[in-house]
Motif scaffolding. Structure first.
Motif, short mmCIF file in Angstrom:
data_model
loop_
_atom_site.label_atom_id
_atom_site.label_comp_id
_atom_site.label_asym_id
_atom_site.label_seq_id
_atom_site.Cartn_x
_atom_site.Cartn_y
_atom_site.Cartn_z
N GLY A 73 0.79 -1.23 0.00
CA GLY A 73 0.00 0.00 0.00
C GLY A 73 0.82 1.28 0.00
O GLY A 73 0.27 2.37 -0.18
N VAL A 74 2.13 1.17 0.17
CA VAL A 74 2.94 2.41 0.23
C VAL A 74 3.11 3.04 -1.15
O VAL A 74 3.46 4.22 -1.26
CB VAL A 74 4.35 2.18 0.85
CG1 VAL A 74 4.24 1.80 2.31
CG2 VAL A 74 5.14 1.16 0.07
N GLY A 75 2.87 2.25 -2.19
CA GLY A 75 3.04 2.79 -3.54
C GLY A 75 4.24 2.17 -4.25
O GLY A 75 4.78 2.76 -5.19
N LYS A 76 4.60 0.99 -3.85
CA LYS A 76 5.80 0.33 -4.40
C LYS A 76 5.63 -0.02 -5.88
O LYS A 76 6.50 0.31 -6.70
CB LYS A 76 6.10 -0.92 -3.56
CG LYS A 76 7.39 -1.63 -3.92
CD LYS A 76 7.87 -2.52 -2.80
CE LYS A 76 6.80 -3.41 -2.19
NZ LYS A 76 6.27 -4.44 -3.08
N THR A 77 4.49 -0.65 -6.20
CA THR A 77 4.25 -1.04 -7.59
C THR A 77 4.25 0.19 -8.51
O THR A 77 4.89 0.20 -9.56
CB THR A 77 2.88 -1.74 -7.70
OG1 THR A 77 2.78 -2.70 -6.66
CG2 THR A 77 2.70 -2.42 -9.02
N THR A 78 3.54 1.21 -8.08
CA THR A 78 3.47 2.44 -8.87
C THR A 78 4.86 3.04 -9.04
O THR A 78 5.22 3.51 -10.13
CB THR A 78 2.55 3.47 -8.15
OG1 THR A 78 1.36 2.81 -7.75
CG2 THR A 78 2.22 4.64 -9.03
N THR A 79 5.65 3.01 -7.97
CA THR A 79 7.00 3.58 -8.02
C THR A 79 7.88 2.81 -9.01
O THR A 79 8.65 3.41 -9.77
CB THR A 79 7.63 3.57 -6.62
OG1 THR A 79 6.79 4.35 -5.76
CG2 THR A 79 9.03 4.16 -6.62
N ILE A 80 7.74 1.50 -9.03
CA ILE A 80 8.53 0.70 -9.97
C ILE A 80 8.15 1.07 -11.40
O ILE A 80 9.02 1.25 -12.27
CB ILE A 80 8.32 -0.81 -9.70
CG1 ILE A 80 8.96 -1.17 -8.34
CG2 ILE A 80 8.90 -1.67 -10.81
CD1 ILE A 80 8.66 -2.55 -7.84
N ALA A 81 6.85 1.24 -11.63
CA ALA A 81 6.40 1.63 -12.97
C ALA A 81 6.96 3.02 -13.34
O ALA A 81 7.42 3.24 -14.45
CB ALA A 81 4.88 1.64 -13.02
N LYS A 82 6.94 3.93 -12.37
CA LYS A 82 7.48 5.28 -12.63
C LYS A 82 8.97 5.20 -12.94
O LYS A 82 9.48 5.90 -13.81
CB LYS A 82 7.30 6.17 -11.40
CG LYS A 82 5.86 6.59 -11.12
CD LYS A 82 5.81 7.36 -9.80
CE LYS A 82 4.42 7.82 -9.43
NZ LYS A 82 4.37 8.47 -8.11
N PHE A 83 9.65 4.32 -12.24
CA PHE A 83 11.09 4.13 -12.47
C PHE A 83 11.34 3.60 -13.88
O PHE A 83 12.23 4.07 -14.57
CB PHE A 83 11.65 3.13 -11.44
CG PHE A 83 12.63 3.76 -10.52
CD1 PHE A 83 12.20 4.48 -9.43
CD2 PHE A 83 13.98 3.64 -10.76
CE1 PHE A 83 13.10 5.08 -8.58
CE2 PHE A 83 14.90 4.24 -9.91
CZ PHE A 83 14.45 4.96 -8.82
N ALA A 84 10.54 2.60 -14.26
CA ALA A 84 10.70 2.00 -15.59
C ALA A 84 10.51 3.08 -16.65
O ALA A 84 11.28 3.18 -17.62
CB ALA A 84 9.70 0.87 -15.78
N TRP A 85 9.51 3.92 -16.44
CA TRP A 85 9.22 5.00 -17.39
C TRP A 85 10.42 5.96 -17.48
O TRP A 85 10.88 6.32 -18.56
CB TRP A 85 7.96 5.75 -16.93
CG TRP A 85 7.52 6.81 -17.88
CD1 TRP A 85 6.77 6.63 -19.00
CD2 TRP A 85 7.82 8.21 -17.79
NE1 TRP A 85 6.58 7.85 -19.61
CE2 TRP A 85 7.20 8.82 -18.89
CE3 TRP A 85 8.54 8.99 -16.89
CZ2 TRP A 85 7.29 10.19 -19.13
CZ3 TRP A 85 8.63 10.35 -17.12
CH2 TRP A 85 8.00 10.94 -18.23
N MET A 86 10.92 6.35 -16.30
CA MET A 86 12.04 7.30 -16.25
C MET A 86 13.29 6.70 -16.94
O MET A 86 13.98 7.37 -17.70
CB MET A 86 12.36 7.63 -14.79
CG MET A 86 13.58 8.49 -14.61
SD MET A 86 13.89 8.82 -12.86
CE MET A 86 14.65 7.30 -12.33
#
Ligand code: GDP
Length: 258
Positions: A73-86
């Motif tokens: 729930g902290v936002g780990k999955t979303t953060t990984i996706a943001k990282f992949a995008w970056m």
């Protein structure tokens, strides 16, 4: 923000301002504001250490392996996706390892991001061995000459003993170049507890604070930046892929006072 940090800021202000002579022409409000900004900046800079991740990856052997920890729930999955995008935007090829085999929804969510981002994903069977998912992703990256492997890990409650052993095993097998702890800036004191737990079991190099946009001003970030003893590298400021920004103490101090 925590009482400890509040006290420190008050002390700073007293030291700077009490007894200070002020001419009539000076604007008192901006005088106080500038002192406050200086104090906030110092606190935010305590563990700050600018990590130029893009350069680090560019200069390292491939694949560069990053593993992400954090409770659900902290936002780990979303953060990984943001990282992949970056990373893609910076010209790197990326592979994602969905090594949270415990939560089917986590794998599905990552798969959705991966297909949107057009990034390959290595999944395991539900309940399967997360270390072998990480291993497979790394092997696949090696054979396809992929630059970066992003490994998601399970984040069920941190009192779970099996999870502890499992995470240690994933780290041992993956031998990551970088370990990132994802914390939710809305979690307050819990975030500090999580940081202590992950430091004890697997250690980490950098923190990413998510949902800073949802915290009205982000005051908790001060307490976290000051107390974690690890640099905050990036902050999440929204749900879309572009909203992962490098943590910048100057910018943050401005933001708190705007
Ligand atoms: P996980 O369980 O740790 O993998 O968490 P998720 O990545 O599924 O995120 C949980 C929720 O937080 C989702 O609704 C995300 O869209 C949201 N979220 C993640 N990062 C941010 C952020 O920086 N800002 C905001 N406002 N929401 C975020």
């Amino acid at each position: 923000m925590s009482l400890e940090v509040t006290d420190m800021i008050l002390e700073d202000l007293k030291r700077e301002l009490i007894g200070r002579r002020v001419s009539r022409r000076e604007d008192l409000e901006s005088l106080v504001k500038n002192s406050l900004k200086r104090s906030l900046r110092e606190i935010l800079k305590k563990n700050y250490n600018e990590t130029d991740l893009i350069r680090l990856i560019r200069d390292s052997n491939k694949p560069f392996i990053i593993i992400f920890f954090g409770v659900n729930g902290v936002g780990k999955t979303t953060t990984i996706a943001k990282f992949a995008w970056m990373l893609k935007r910076n010209g790197f090829s990326v592979i994602i390892a969905a090594a949270d085999t415990f939560r089917a929804a986590a794998q599905e969510q990552l798969a959705l991001h991966a297909s949107k981002l057009d990034v390959p994903l290595v999944k395991g069977k539900y309940g399967g061995d997360p270390a072998s998912v990480a291993y497979d992703a790394i092997q696949s990256a090696k054979s396809r000459r992929v630059d970066v492997v992003l490994i998601d890990t399970a984040g069920r409650m941190h009192t779970d003993k099996n999870l502890t052993e499992e995470l240690k095993r994933v780290v041992k097998v993956a031998k990551p170049n970088m370990k990132i702890l994802v914390l939710d800036s809305l979690a307050g004191q819990d975030a500090l507890e999580q940081a202590t737990y992950f430091e004890k079991i697997v250690g980490y190099d950098m923190v990413i604070l998510t949902k800073v946009d949802a915290d009205s001003k982000g005051g908790i970030v001060l307490s976290l930046a000051y107390k974690l003893n690890k640099p905050v590298g990036y902050v999440g400021i929204g749900q879309d892929y572009e909203s992962l920004v490098k943590f910048d103490p100057e910018w943050f101090a401005e933001r708190l006072l705007s």
